[in-house]
Design a protein around this motif. Structure first.
Motif, PDB file in Angstrom:
ATOM      1  N   ALA A  37     -28.970   7.946  16.199  1.00 49.14           N
ATOM      2  CA  ALA A  37     -28.481   8.199  15.209  1.00 49.14           C
ATOM      3  C   ALA A  37     -28.562  10.119  14.466  1.00 49.14           C
ATOM      4  O   ALA A  37     -29.930  10.278  14.589  1.00 49.14           O
ATOM      5  N   VAL A  38     -27.750  10.304  13.744  1.00 50.37           N
ATOM      6  CA  VAL A  38     -27.938  11.703  13.060  1.00 50.37           C
ATOM      7  C   VAL A  38     -27.596  12.271  11.562  1.00 50.37           C
ATOM      8  O   VAL A  38     -26.400  11.110  11.542  1.00 50.37           O
ATOM      9  N   ILE A  39     -28.560  12.069  11.282  1.00 50.91           N
ATOM     10  CA  ILE A  39     -28.649  11.438   9.805  1.00 50.91           C
ATOM     11  C   ILE A  39     -28.426  12.619   8.872  1.00 50.91           C
ATOM     12  O   ILE A  39     -30.233  13.305   9.134  1.00 50.91           O
ATOM     13  N   THR A  40     -27.422  13.181   8.078  1.00 46.11           N
ATOM     14  CA  THR A  40     -27.949  14.549   7.523  1.00 46.11           C
ATOM     15  C   THR A  40     -26.697  14.391   6.044  1.00 46.11           C
ATOM     16  O   THR A  40     -26.148  13.163   5.887  1.00 46.11           O
ATOM     17  N   SER A  41     -26.834  15.573   5.319  1.00 47.79           N
ATOM     18  CA  SER A  41     -25.802  15.315   4.083  1.00 47.79           C
ATOM     19  C   SER A  41     -24.453  15.774   4.611  1.00 47.79           C
ATOM     20  O   SER A  41     -24.308  15.949   5.756  1.00 47.79           O
ATOM     21  N   SER A  42     -23.997  14.836   3.683  1.00 45.33           N
ATOM     22  CA  SER A  42     -22.573  14.339   3.950  1.00 45.33           C
ATOM     23  C   SER A  42     -21.743  15.948   4.228  1.00 45.33           C
ATOM     24  O   SER A  42     -20.949  16.102   5.509  1.00 45.33           O
ATOM     25  N   GLU A  43     -22.131  17.153   3.350  1.00 45.15           N
ATOM     26  CA  GLU A  43     -21.794  18.007   3.531  1.00 45.15           C
ATOM     27  C   GLU A  43     -22.421  18.618   4.643  1.00 45.15           C
ATOM     28  O   GLU A  43     -21.276  19.076   5.631  1.00 45.15           O
ATOM     29  N   ASN A  44     -22.587  18.468   5.929  1.00 43.32           N
ATOM     30  CA  ASN A  44     -23.411  19.129   7.072  1.00 43.32           C
ATOM     31  C   ASN A  44     -23.201  18.093   8.397  1.00 43.32           C
ATOM     32  O   ASN A  44     -22.599  19.038   8.940  1.00 43.32           O
ATOM     33  N   GLN A  45     -22.681  17.328   8.017  1.00 45.08           N
ATOM     34  CA  GLN A  45     -22.362  16.042   9.000  1.00 45.08           C
ATOM     35  C   GLN A  45     -20.535  16.866   9.037  1.00 45.08           C
ATOM     36  O   GLN A  45     -20.151  16.576   9.750  1.00 45.08           O
ATOM     37  N   ASN A  50     -21.361   4.396   6.613  1.00 44.59           N
ATOM     38  CA  ASN A  50     -22.237   5.519   5.668  1.00 44.59           C
ATOM     39  C   ASN A  50     -22.098   7.296   5.485  1.00 44.59           C
ATOM     40  O   ASN A  50     -21.696   7.813   7.047  1.00 44.59           O
ATOM     41  N   PRO A  51     -21.489   7.444   4.849  1.00 48.38           N
ATOM     42  CA  PRO A  51     -21.440   9.658   5.697  1.00 48.38           C
ATOM     43  C   PRO A  51     -22.141  10.167   5.696  1.00 48.38           C
ATOM     44  O   PRO A  51     -21.912  10.953   5.946  1.00 48.38           O
ATOM     45  N   ARG A  52     -23.459  10.024   5.697  1.00 47.08           N
ATOM     46  CA  ARG A  52     -24.213  10.520   6.139  1.00 47.08           C
ATOM     47  C   ARG A  52     -24.619  10.544   7.731  1.00 47.08           C
ATOM     48  O   ARG A  52     -26.005  10.544   8.149  1.00 47.08           O
ATOM     49  N   VAL A  53     -24.767   9.204   8.067  1.00 46.49           N
ATOM     50  CA  VAL A  53     -25.198   8.533   9.229  1.00 46.49           C
ATOM     51  C   VAL A  53     -23.394   9.203  10.292  1.00 46.49           C
ATOM     52  O   VAL A  53     -22.761   8.693  10.288  1.00 46.49           O
ATOM     53  N   SER A  54     -24.056   9.580  11.934  1.00 46.79           N
ATOM     54  CA  SER A  54     -23.477   9.354  13.168  1.00 46.79           C
ATOM     55  C   SER A  54     -24.289   9.387  13.647  1.00 46.79           C
ATOM     56  O   SER A  54     -25.345   8.881  14.034  1.00 46.79           O
ATOM     57  N   ILE A  55     -23.124   9.109  14.918  1.00 45.28           N
ATOM     58  CA  ILE A  55     -24.098   8.734  16.389  1.00 45.28           C
ATOM     59  C   ILE A  55     -23.739   9.403  17.443  1.00 45.28           C
ATOM     60  O   ILE A  55     -22.493   9.970  17.569  1.00 45.28           O
ATOM     61  N   GLU A  56     -24.528   9.842  18.378  1.00 52.07           N
ATOM     62  CA  GLU A  56     -24.621  10.265  19.788  1.00 52.07           C
ATOM     63  C   GLU A  56     -24.675   9.438  21.078  1.00 52.07           C
ATOM     64  O   GLU A  56     -26.721   9.141  20.468  1.00 52.07           O
ATOM     65  N   ASN A  57     -24.686   9.436  21.341  1.00 52.48           N
ATOM     66  CA  ASN A  57     -24.450   8.303  22.996  1.00 52.48           C
ATOM     67  C   ASN A  57     -24.605   9.588  23.652  1.00 52.48           C
ATOM     68  O   ASN A  57     -24.612   9.755  23.901  1.00 52.48           O
ATOM     69  N   THR A  58     -26.618   9.209  24.671  1.00 52.68           N
ATOM     70  CA  THR A  58     -27.174  10.097  25.747  1.00 52.68           C
ATOM     71  C   THR A  58     -26.453   9.052  26.597  1.00 52.68           C
ATOM     72  O   THR A  58     -27.638   9.350  28.077  1.00 52.68           O
ATOM     73  N   GLY A  59     -26.241   8.562  27.095  1.00 51.87           N
ATOM     74  CA  GLY A  59     -25.676   8.012  28.369  1.00 51.87           C
ATOM     75  C   GLY A  59     -26.251   6.723  28.517  1.00 51.87           C
ATOM     76  O   GLY A  59     -26.398   5.740  27.823  1.00 51.87           O
ATOM     77  N   GLN A  60     -26.124   5.916  29.821  1.00 45.92           N
ATOM     78  CA  GLN A  60     -26.863   4.408  29.572  1.00 45.92           C
ATOM     79  C   GLN A  60     -28.072   4.398  30.552  1.00 45.92           C
ATOM     80  O   GLN A  60     -28.537   5.722  31.849  1.00 45.92           O
ATOM     81  N   SER A  61     -28.101   3.313  30.589  1.00 39.91           N
ATOM     82  CA  SER A  61     -29.748   3.279  30.951  1.00 39.91           C
ATOM     83  C   SER A  61     -29.550   2.767  32.233  1.00 39.91           C
ATOM     84  O   SER A  61     -28.103   2.356  33.301  1.00 39.91           O
ATOM     85  N   HIS A  62     -30.316   2.134  33.346  1.00 43.18           N
ATOM     86  CA  HIS A  62     -30.178   1.977  34.532  1.00 43.18           C
ATOM     87  C   HIS A  62     -29.444   0.438  35.492  1.00 43.18           C
ATOM     88  O   HIS A  62     -28.678  -0.194  35.581  1.00 43.18           O
ATOM     89  N   GLU A  63     -29.308  -0.395  33.586  1.00 45.85           N
ATOM     90  CA  GLU A  63     -29.023  -1.555  33.625  1.00 45.85           C
ATOM     91  C   GLU A  63     -27.818  -1.203  32.942  1.00 45.85           C
ATOM     92  O   GLU A  63     -27.686  -2.485  31.873  1.00 45.85           O
ATOM     93  N   ALA A  64     -27.444  -0.821  32.262  1.00 46.73           N
ATOM     94  CA  ALA A  64     -25.931  -0.078  31.355  1.00 46.73           C
ATOM     95  C   ALA A  64     -25.967  -0.225  30.486  1.00 46.73           C
ATOM     96  O   ALA A  64     -25.133  -0.300  29.879  1.00 46.73           O
ATOM     97  N   ARG A  65     -27.457  -0.252  29.299  1.00 43.15           N
ATOM     98  CA  ARG A  65     -27.759  -0.471  28.443  1.00 43.15           C
ATOM     99  C   ARG A  65     -27.072   1.007  27.309  1.00 43.15           C
ATOM    100  O   ARG A  65     -27.534   2.115  28.028  1.00 43.15           O
ATOM    101  N   GLN A  66     -26.214   1.605  26.790  1.00 44.83           N
ATOM    102  CA  GLN A  66     -26.328   2.096  25.589  1.00 44.83           C
ATOM    103  C   GLN A  66     -27.563   3.305  25.338  1.00 44.83           C
ATOM    104  O   GLN A  66     -28.330   2.346  24.811  1.00 44.83           O
ATOM    105  N   GLN A  67     -27.759   4.768  25.100  1.00 40.41           N
ATOM    106  CA  GLN A  67     -28.682   5.139  24.856  1.00 40.41           C
ATOM    107  C   GLN A  67     -28.133   6.262  23.066  1.00 40.41           C
ATOM    108  O   GLN A  67     -27.713   6.307  23.229  1.00 40.41           O
TER     109      GLN A  67
END
Length: 846
Positions: free
Chosen positions: A89-97, A69-86
């Motif tokens: 979802a960044v959701i806005t209009s495709s123009e803003n994306q 979906n062109p409205r959605v992108s992803i931010e990864n803010t690092g990992q937890s102590h047990e190495a799980r990704q955090q």
């Protein structure tokens, strides 16, 4: 004409007009035309909420819709102590994306220019407590709706706003809970609160890997989950933050405002006014569902270390939501059946009301944020050669200053280093362990909150602690409103001078006051290197100058069996330079005053092997804090044992047994005798707070304790009305106040602490009697102990001059009894050395 012919005629007449409109606005101009975005149900293969999701399933779903979906992108803010990704979802209009980089650049200027440009930013964050999972599930439903909806209000929202959705803020705890609940859920749902599905094992999913409550870590940032979360906040500088939780199953639904009188004084009335306006949207959405709710009760808006209050001191408006929890699929309550699906729906409803409310109040939110930062930014320092601010020093320890500057940087607070030693009020502030923080800067409000020292409050009722002053937490010397010239300030940290030693050295000496000296010591012991500590102070001549060395100073003799002096020199230098620990080489064992290096008052330090008791009956958070300290700060391999397994443990295999706060009711007399023998044969027991009651009951602690019953008799409840009893109960609570201890500097438990005063955080009604006995009092509360926060006068008078840390000898071993948690949330760096002393020094002196 037949019906079929009529249909064809109508189509013939309509189609030309349709195609004419299509030429003006082509279907392909809609970025969602031809896009298929997978729903949560299609992705999972079953209805959302039928079973509890794992964190990886949530992450995979976010990645799935972002790829579609062109409205959605992803931010990864690092990992937890047990190495799980955090992921967020960044959701806005495709123009803003397409112009997110530009939008982010605009957001970075908000603090410094005070201008509002580009779209509004709304951040909805869920399930920071891992066993409060309805929010995370509603986040998936919301993400899909925003990605696919063509409703007018949604399109307007996404054209004018960027919506950040963080489904799970505590990945490790979230998976711990979902595994538990799913594991005990049957095909037929069980609503009985006694069912194991609703009764989590120890530890629960509320906390993270190190058993920390991450919703108390927004200010302190001890954990990677919090560090990534706060980095995301300052990267986007949101206008509105929704903080979604669950509460007890016998409640209904809560949203802020909280109790008005319990809002922190530094939170503006404008902030609370917008919060109240937003509440009208939550009311409407929940009323439409016929869902009962409450506001302005129970929860406060005080401690800035939580997800709903950190935004308030950083230019945003934060709102707390609390949903009655099913803690599984469904659970009976006083209000009827609470179901997980209903909880998801309620969280979804207030997510929608958050978006609608923020959109409607966009101009007010933007104006509030602009006003918040207006006139706060410190202009180019060169234009103002004289600045007023905080001057701080960690005497003889650059480690605590480095830890503070790391924290300040994460919170975007400006600070400067000194270019030469300064004297203020008769105290020297040295280059390598001092910083200056200007008062006037973009983050001045947060700065004020972090060093707030108030002791008076309108309503002394606190959902969490009443104070968190970092001066006391880090054990710093502080001078306020100091004015300094530009010439003595620098943004560049002082360089660490690498250590190296000459071949004629006979020993290496390490000042134990350095934070990193503990880690260096542990690494030396692990390599079978002999290390001693000084039980008394002394002076040595080094490079034709007399240098004073405090008690606790470490000595590494360079003549050791199995180690060549040259190899020791090289190894210690490598470790010291890596850890940035100052080491001084001396070429004689003769002291110019005090004990010589060969004195029997230099005690051998033995390797340690600690055992930490955990499990039901122990404080989850304080067990976690001890574990974090041993594992992360000291680097010690720590055996964590469940309380139910202690009977089968051979205690003689360990050097120390640590007992955090707790009740310990399951421990019997047999184990008490076993633990007593352990101490008698040379083991050390380190116990704090509630654990002391069990030790006293088991005759393992000779000193008498004072607990609730003793202290409550100090309060006069006579003549109180029913309505006044609530405030009276709050007065009797110790939510968290900073008190001052007077130390015995000659006692080994206090080595490495500066001076004879120590700030600690007290949050439990417990103390020692003032009677004499066969023990040594290492620390007492001062005559006027309150430094910061709220503590009833009755407590202040009673704690005055009473013992706080006691060490009792047990033949070859000892019991170290501590009335408070000196590691509080692993931010109390100024007092954590007490535990290192109990681990490394106390065994040698018994």
């Amino acid at each position: 004409m037949s019906r079929i012919g009529l249909v064809f005629l109508c189509a013939f007449l309509i189609l030309p007009a349709f195609f004419a409109d299509a030429k003006k606005t082509r279907l392909t101009d809609n970025p969602l035309y031809g896009v298929t975005t997978t729903s949560p149900e299609a992705f999972l293969g079953y209805p959302l909420g039928e079973r509890l999701l794992r964190h990886d399933q949530i992450n995979y779903y976010l990645k799935q819709i972002a790829s579609e979906n062109p409205r959605v992108s992803i931010e990864n803010t690092g990992q937890s102590h047990e190495a799980r990704q955090q992921l967020t979802a960044v959701i806005t209009s495709s123009e803003n994306q397409a112009k997110l980089d530009e939008i982010l650049a605009q957001r970075q200027q908000v603090k410094y220019q005070g201008e509002q440009q580009g779209p509004m930013v709304i951040w909805l964050a869920y399930s920071i407590h891992g066993d409060e999972s309805s929010g995370a599930h509603s986040a998936l439903k919301l993400s899909h709706m925003l990605a696919t909806s063509e409703e007018k209000w949604v399109k307007e929202l996404l054209n004018n706003a960027v919506v950040l959705i963080t489904p799970t803020q505590n990945p490790d705890g979230f998976d711990r809970f979902s595994t538990w609940a799913n594991g005990y859920a049957g095909k037929v749902a069980v609503s009985d609160p006694n069912h194991k599905e609703h009764k989590q094992g120890w530890p629960s999913g509320r906390s993270n890997h190190y058993l920390a409550d991450l919703n108390r870590d927004w200010l302190f940032l001890r954990h990677p989950e919090s560090q990534g979360r706060v980095a995301l906040f300052h990267r986007w500088q949101p206008h509105y933050v929704g903080d979604f939780h669950e509460m007890g199953h016998n409640q209904t639904y809560f949203f802020q405002p909280g109790v008005p009188e319990r809002t922190h004084p530094l939170t503006s009335k404008a902030n609370q006014k917008i919060t109240a306006k937003l509440a009208a949207y939550h009311q409407a959405e929940l009323d439409d569902k016929k869902q009962r709710y409450f506001s302005r009760q129970l929860f406060d808006d005080f401690f800035y270390g939580k997800g709903s209050t950190y935004p308030d001191i950083n230019g945003a408006v934060g709102v707390l939501f609390e949903q009655a929890s099913a803690r599984g699929q469904q659970q009976d309550s006083v209000n009827g059946l609470v179901t997980f699906q209903e909880a998801i729906d309620n969280q979804y409803a207030t997510s929608i009301s958050s978006l609608k409310g923020a959109l409607a109040l966009r101009s007010e939110l933007e104006e509030y944020q602009a006003d918040f930062f207006k006139n706060k930014h410190q202009k180019a320092i060169k234009k103002k050669p004289r600045q007023a601010g905080l001057l701080l020093s960690a005497d003889n320890d650059s480690g605590r200053i480095n830890a503070l500057t790391t924290l300040l940087s994460q919170h975007k607070i400006d600070y400067y280093y000194l270019t030469h030693t300064l004297s203020q009020g008769g105290l020297d502030f040295a280059v390598n362990n001092s910083i200056f923080i200007p008062n006037k800067q973009a983050q001045s409000s947060l700065l004020e909150a972090m060093f707030d020292d108030r002791t008076e409050y309108i309503d002394p009722t606190f959902y969490d602690i009443s104070t968190w002053n970092l001066q006391h937490a880090f054990g710093l010397t502080l001078r306020r409103n100091v004015k300094l010239e530009l010439s003595v300030l620098s943004q560049t940290p002082p360089a660490f001078t690498p250590v190296s030693f000459s071949n004629d050295a006979v020993a290496l000496l390490i000042d134990w006051r350095q934070s990193q000296a503990t880690l260096l010591l542990q690494q030396l012991l692990e390599q079978d290197i002999l290390v001693k500590f000084a039980a008394k102070p002394f002076s040595m001549q080094v490079k034709n100058k007399d240098l004073d060395f405090v008690a606790g100073t470490l000595q590494i003799p360079l003549k050791q069996d199995g180690h060549k002096a040259s190899e020791l020199n090289k190894l210690v230098a490598q470790l010291a330079n890596k850890l940035k620990v100052d080491v001084i080489a001396v070429n004689t064992s003769a002291a110019s005053s005090g004990i010589d290096l060969g004195s029997p008052d230099f005690e051998l330090i033995k390797p340690i092997k600690p055992l930490l008791i955990s499990g039901k009956g122990t404080s989850t958070s304080e067990v976690g804090q001890l574990w974090y300290y041993l594992d992360n700060v000291l680097g010690v391999a720590t055996t964590v044992v469940d309380i139910n397994q202690l009977a089968s443990i051979k205690l003689s295999d360990y050097s120390h047994v640590l007992l955090a706060d707790g009740r310990y009711q399951t421990l019997d007399e047999r184990f008490a005798r076993k633990l007593g023998q352990f101490a008698s044969e040379g083991g050390v027991i380190i116990a704090q707070k509630g654990a002391l009651h069990w030790l006293e009951k088991s005759n393992l602690l000779k000193n008498n304790l004072r607990s609730d019953r003793f202290y409550k008799q100090l309060f006069d409840a006579e003549g109180l009305t029913f309505d006044e009893k609530s405030a009276f109960k709050a007065k009797q609570a110790i939510g968290g106040a900073i008190l001052e201890l007077k130390l015995d500097p000659s006692h080994p438990i206090n080595f490495g602490l500066n001076g004879d005063r120590l700030p600690i955080l007290k949050n439990k009604v417990i103390g020692f009697s003032q009677t004499n006995g066969p023990f040594s009092v290492a620390a007492k509360y001062t005559s006027k102990p309150l430094l910061s926060g709220y503590l009833a006068q009755e407590y202040q008078s009673s704690f005055s001059n009473s013992p706080a840390i006691i060490v009792e000898s047990r033949n070859k071993g000892a019991v170290v009894a501590i009335a408070d948690n000196l590691l509080f949330r692993n931010i109390w760096l100024g007092s954590e050395k007490v535990y290192a002393n109990a681990l490394y020094f106390i065994p040698a002196l018994n």
